[in-house]
Design a protein around this motif. Structure first.
Motif, PDB file in Angstrom:
ATOM      1  N   HIS A 187       0.838  -1.210   0.000  1.00  0.00           N
ATOM      2  CA  HIS A 187       0.000   0.000   0.000  1.00  0.00           C
ATOM      3  C   HIS A 187       0.871   1.258   0.000  1.00  0.00           C
ATOM      4  CE1 HIS A 187      -2.166   3.267   2.109  1.00  0.00           C
ATOM      5  NE2 HIS A 187      -3.189   2.854   1.319  1.00  0.00           N
ATOM      6  N   GLY A 247       2.338   1.948  -3.401  1.00  0.00           N
ATOM      7  CA  GLY A 247       1.294   2.452  -4.303  1.00  0.00           C
ATOM      8  C   GLY A 247       1.027   3.912  -4.076  1.00  0.00           C
ATOM      9  N   VAL A 249       3.867   5.982  -5.618  1.00  0.00           N
ATOM     10  CA  VAL A 249       3.764   6.061  -7.097  1.00  0.00           C
ATOM     11  C   VAL A 249       2.837   7.203  -7.494  1.00  0.00           C
ATOM     12  CG1 VAL A 249       2.900   4.872  -9.141  1.00  0.00           C
ATOM     13  CG2 VAL A 249       4.368   3.662  -7.520  1.00  0.00           C
ATOM     14  N   GLU A 292       7.210   2.110  -9.353  1.00  0.00           N
ATOM     15  CA  GLU A 292       6.209   1.177  -9.892  1.00  0.00           C
ATOM     16  C   GLU A 292       6.725  -0.266  -9.823  1.00  0.00           C
ATOM     17  OE1 GLU A 292       5.333   2.600 -13.761  1.00  0.00           O
ATOM     18  OE2 GLU A 292       3.950   4.160 -13.064  1.00  0.00           O
ATOM     19  N   TYR A 319       6.513  -1.560  -6.184  1.00  0.00           N
ATOM     20  CA  TYR A 319       5.110  -1.783  -5.800  1.00  0.00           C
ATOM     21  C   TYR A 319       4.647  -3.155  -6.252  1.00  0.00           C
ATOM     22  CZ  TYR A 319       0.048  -1.587  -6.036  1.00  0.00           C
ATOM     23  OH  TYR A 319      -1.289  -1.905  -5.921  1.00  0.00           O
ATOM     24  N   THR A 320       5.050  -3.566  -7.493  1.00  0.00           N
ATOM     25  CA  THR A 320       4.650  -4.873  -8.043  1.00  0.00           C
ATOM     26  C   THR A 320       5.185  -6.009  -7.159  1.00  0.00           C
ATOM     27  OG1 THR A 320       4.606  -3.968 -10.281  1.00  0.00           O
ATOM     28  CG2 THR A 320       4.752  -6.345 -10.064  1.00  0.00           C
ATOM     29  N   ALA A 342       3.277  -6.333  -3.799  1.00  0.00           N
ATOM     30  CA  ALA A 342       1.941  -6.915  -3.953  1.00  0.00           C
ATOM     31  C   ALA A 342       2.018  -8.438  -4.021  1.00  0.00           C
ATOM     32  CB  ALA A 342       1.272  -6.349  -5.198  1.00  0.00           C
TER      33      ALA A 342
END
Length: 949
Positions: A243, A246, A249, A700, A703-704, A707
């Motif tokens: 989170h 994200g 970003v 980015e 973040y991937t 997750a």
């Protein structure tokens, strides 16, 4: 109980305060004429202890108050087992009679009882004697001396039972029967519980197995739940990380320089320039104000100049006022002298009127003194009241005698009925004992219990025989019980008749006492003719005093009228006013003269009034110029302050925008955002915006990854929950619980299993206890049934003990009477009924009621001395010793030889450590005592004088 001291005031014949000191006395006589108050001393002792006296009904307290007193106070201090106890009572008259206002028993400063009833109860508990028994054992008052000798056997037996507490055996029997009944009741409850049984060993083992299985499941579940909590924490941490990336970003895509940051720099520069111009204007204004202030300081003193002008004007006014006041003062002096002469003339008239009042007052005083030194009308009224009281009380004598005779007849009838009933009871009791004596074995059968040892042969009892005589014994005992009930009813009726007899005799004694007192009082009052002559003398003296009073009042009115007249008031007012005007004018003139001199001193060496006026005008002009420069300075200060505030406000805005920048930058500090330089807010913003454009792609990617980690952690939580459901799948109601509720659910299951085991274990222990208790109760029931229903019946041990006690008492009394009567009489007892054997008349056995007055006194004295001498030895342990005895009757019935024997017996008794007091009017007997209290009746109160032999 041993008396120490007695204090009385307003009690009976003792109107004045009286104290009788009994301390350290062994033998004492209270001697005095009839009606002197000898017996009142004994009454005061019993009244202090119990709130009543033998000659009055219970609750009647008004007669104890002296006829001329509003209240009676009694304090009796006595000793019990070495401790001192003061008992005090106060009785006061009311509109309807009298009431006890104070009653208190103390010891060592501590209040043991307070209140009339509480004091009597406390004394009864302390001495072990109530009022009636006290008057039979310790104090033998007039009319009650032979009460113990002539009592009915049942009353005498009741007294002995209470004195020696023989009723304890009856109470023990009652208590034993109660315990037996209670044990039977408890057995009726416990035996069905034993028959129902308890928890078997197999059932108890099954319950423990269920508890152990639940315990094992709970331990495995606790481990699985701990694993799930760890997985949930890892899942939540991974989700938070994803989170956060994200959010970063999205945030770097929106970074830009704010418009207000670019505009703020120009506004700050303009505000600083305006601040510098205002500061220079303030410097010029301050210099001009300083120059004008110096000019004012160097010029004339405006305040001093104006003060001198005021002094010149005041001097002119003061001189004119002094001249006018001198004229006014001369006129005021004339008016003052004229009004003073008028006042002096009127004062002479007032003095003459006052002298007349003084003479009248002296005459009135002589008349009042003559009336006061003459006969007292109150004494004459009291004498008339005493004569009338004699007539009124004489009318009460005949009804009281009639009532006493009727009550005596009623008591005789009741006593005869009681004697008959007691004879029937004796016959019934004899029949029961006859059957018991003839059938000892049959009586023993009633105490046998199957399965227990026989008390005779010690063999185990099988079957209890059914003997024919049991029915005959039961019938005889039922007849005995019926007659006992009849005796109790007749005894109650007899007691009620005796109470009514005592009340009527008390009323008769009260009327006789009051009549004797009233006649004694009437004997000292003057005859009626003398009372009438003294009344006429009082009337004449009162007329003379009234005339003198009228003359004094008339002279007083004349003097007061003259003093309060309009002429006197007007003259005094005018004189006072004239003197006041003269004094005030004189003071005002002196003040004006002093003021003039003071003002002249102030102007000595000062400029003239015209010169001072020119100086004032110059000072006013300099002050106007100075005020204008001050106003200019204040305006410059305001402009400088306003420009400074504008600069500060813009700088505050810059600080606020700086804080916003710092807050935004801090959100990116974790990903190495460039550090602000602090020199220019705009430069820092531009550097931060340029950096953020380079961070979009790397954030980015991170973040991937985050997750993916979060998804794996969530899958681990699902796997742990499946494991938990597998563990609890076989538990009833577990499927309906949330996973977070499974731990409390398991605790509840474990508690239920543990409670089931504990309950079963408790039932097994209770069963063991019930078995033991049943055994104890069965034994207690058997023992207490034998005590209550056989051994401790009233016709058993208690009756035997009473017979032994009475026999011992009669033997002591018989020895005393044999000595007192010179070997003629002795006392015997037939079933608690006293009889006297006359050894000089063929050993004839006579009923005690047939004795003469002297013989009755000797027999009563022998019983009283024997009872007092042996009561403590026979009484239960802990009963306080009765160390005193008061005798108040009978010595006048004895011949000289017998009186000498009685006196010797009393002297011997006093030498044994007991305090003995006798109340007598026989001088020869009293003088044989080592100490005597002479009681004499005076005009208003009896007095007591101690005389040593």
């Amino acid at each position: 109980m041993r008396p120490i001291r007695l204090q009385m005031i307003g009690f009976g014949a003792f109107r004045d305060g009286t104290e009788v000191d009994f301390a350290d006395l062994e033998l004492v006589a209270l001697v005095g004429g009839t009606g002197s108050g000898k017996s009142t001393i004994i009454d005061a002792i019993t009244f202090a202890l119990f709130g009543r006296i033998a000659r009055l009904d219970a609750g009647s307290v008004e007669p104890v108050i002296n006829a001329l007193s509003a209240e009676a106070r009694v304090l009796f201090e006595f000793d019990v087992a070495g401790a001192s106890y003061p008992a005090a009572r106060v009785v006061r008259r009311t509109k309807t009679g009298a009431t006890t206002k104070e009653a208190r028993l103390e010891s060592d400063g501590e209040v043991l009882a307070e209140g009339p009833k509480e004091l009597a109860a406390g004394v009864e508990e302390l001495l072990g004697l109530n009022f009636d028994r006290f008057n039979r054992v310790v104090v033998l008052p007039q009319g009650k001396f032979a009460a113990f000798l002539h009592d009915r056997p049942s009353s005498r037996q009741d007294l002995m039972r209470r004195l020696l507490d023989l009723g304890i055996y009856e109470r023990l029997g009652t208590r034993a029967r109660s315990i037996s009944r209670q044990a039977a009741t408890q057995l009726d409850v416990l035996r069905p519980k034993l028959e129902a049984g308890g928890v078997s060993d197999e059932a108890f083992a099954a319950l423990k197995g269920e508890r152990d299985a639940v315990t094992a499941t709970k331990l495995a579940l606790d481990i699985a739940l701990a694993t799930r909590r760890t997985s949930i924490a890892a899942r939540d941490e991974a989700a938070k990380t994803a989170h956060d990336f994200g959010v970063l970003v999205l945030a770097v895509a929106n970074v830009d320089v704010p418009t207000e940051v670019a505009e703020l720099g120009d506004e700050i520069a303009g505000a600083v320039a305006a601040q510098e111009v205002a500061a220079k204007g303030l410097v010029h204004a301050e210099a001009a104000a300083e120059t004008s202030a110096q000019a004012c300081k160097d010029g004339p003193d405006l305040g001093e100049c104006r003060r001198l002008l005021d002094v010149h004007a005041g001097l002119f006014t003061s001189v004119g006022a002094a001249e006018k006041l001198a004229v006014t003062l001369e006129a005021a002096a004339g008016a003052r002298d004229e009004s003073a002469a008028r006042v002096a003339e009127l004062d002479v008239q007032v003095t003459e009127a006052d002298n007349r009042v003084v003479g009248a007052e002296a005459a009135e005083k002589l008349a009042i003194e003559a009336a006061a030194s003459g006969p007292s009308r109150a004494d004459l009224d009291k004498a008339k009241a005493i004569v009338q009281a004699v007539v009124r009380i004489e009318a009460e004598v005949e009804p009281a005698e009639t009532a006493a005779a009727a009550s005596n007849k009623e008591v005789e009838t009741a006593a005869s009925s009681l004697q008959s009933a007691e004879e029937q009871l004796g016959n019934a009791t004899g029949e029961v004992r006859r059957i018991e004596n003839e059938n000892h074995a049959h009586v023993l059968v009633g105490s046998l219990v199957e399965g227990e040892a026989c008390p005779v042969c010690q063999q185990t009892i099988g079957e209890i025989p059914d003997l024919e005589s049991a029915g005959e014994l039961a019938s005889a005992m039922a007849a005995e019980a019926k007659v006992e009930q009849l005796v109790a009813e007749v005894r109650t009726a007899t007691i009620q008749a005796e109470k009514r007899q005592a009340a009527s005799e008390s009323r008769l004694a009260d009327v006789s006492t009051r009549l004797e007192t009233a006649r004694q009082a009437a004997g000292v009052v003057p005859p009626a003719s003398e009372i009438d002559g003294k009344s006429a003398q009082i009337d004449k003296l009162e007329v003379t005093a009234a005339a003198a009073k009228a003359e004094r009042e008339q002279a007083s009115i004349h003097a007061r009228t003259l003093r309060d007249s309009d002429d006197v008031r007007t003259a005094q007012t005018e004189a006072t006013s004239a003197a006041s005007v003269h004094t005030r004018t004189e003071a005002e003139l002196a003040a004006a003269q002093r003021r003039t001199e003071e003002l002249e001193k102030q102007l000595d060496g000062k400029p003239a009034e015209t010169e001072v006026t020119v100086m004032v005008e110059r000072a006013d002009q300099l002050a106007i110029v100075h005020n204008e420069t001050i106003a200019t300075e204040k305006l410059a200060e305001q402009e400088s302050k306003t420009s400074t505030q504008a600069v500060v406000a813009l700088q505050e805005s810059e600080r606020s925008l700086r804080q916003e920048f710092t807050s935004t930058w801090a959100g990116f500090k974790a990903i190495d955002a460039p550090t602000p330089q602090g020199s220019s807010l705009l430069d820092d913003w531009r550097a931060f915006a340029n950096w953020s454009t380079t961070q979009q792609a790397p954030l980015e990617t991170q973040y991937t990854k985050a997750a993916q980690v979060a998804d794996a952690a969530s899958a681990k939580v699902t796997e742990d929950e499946l494991t938990i459901r597998t563990l609890t799948g076989e538990l009833e109601d577990a499927d309906g619980c949330e996973i977070d509720d499974l731990s409390p659910f398991m605790l509840k299951l474990l508690a239920q299993a543990e409670a089931a085991v504990n309950s079963a274990q408790q039932r097994r222990k209770e069963l063991e206890a019930d078995v033991a208790q049943v055994e104890q109760l069965e034994e207690a029931q058997q023992v207490h049934d034998m005590l209550g229903n056989r051994l401790l019946k009233s016709s058993g041990f208690e009756q035997w003990m009473m017979e032994e006690v009475v026999q011992a008492l009669v033997e002591r009394a018989s020895e005393r009477l044999f000595e007192l009567s010179g070997g003629q009489y002795s006392i015997e007892s037939d079933d608690m009924d006293f009889e006297v054997r006359d050894h000089r008349n063929g050993d004839e056995l006579r009923d005690a009621r047939t004795l003469s007055g002297g013989e009755t006194f000797l027999a009563s004295l022998a019983l009283a001395l024997a009872l007092a001498d042996s009561l403590h030895a026979m009484a239960p342990e802990g009963t306080p010793p009765l160390e005193s005895l008061f005798l108040d009757e009978g010595f006048g019935t004895l011949d000289p030889e017998t009186l000498d024997v009685v006196a010797a017996a009393i002297e011997e008794l006093g030498a044994s450590g007991r305090m003995v007091g006798i109340i007598t009017h026989i001088r020869e007997l009293a003088e044989r005592m080592p100490v005597r209290f002479e009681v004499t009746k005076e005009a208003t109160s009896s007095v007591v004088v101690r005389v040593e032999a």
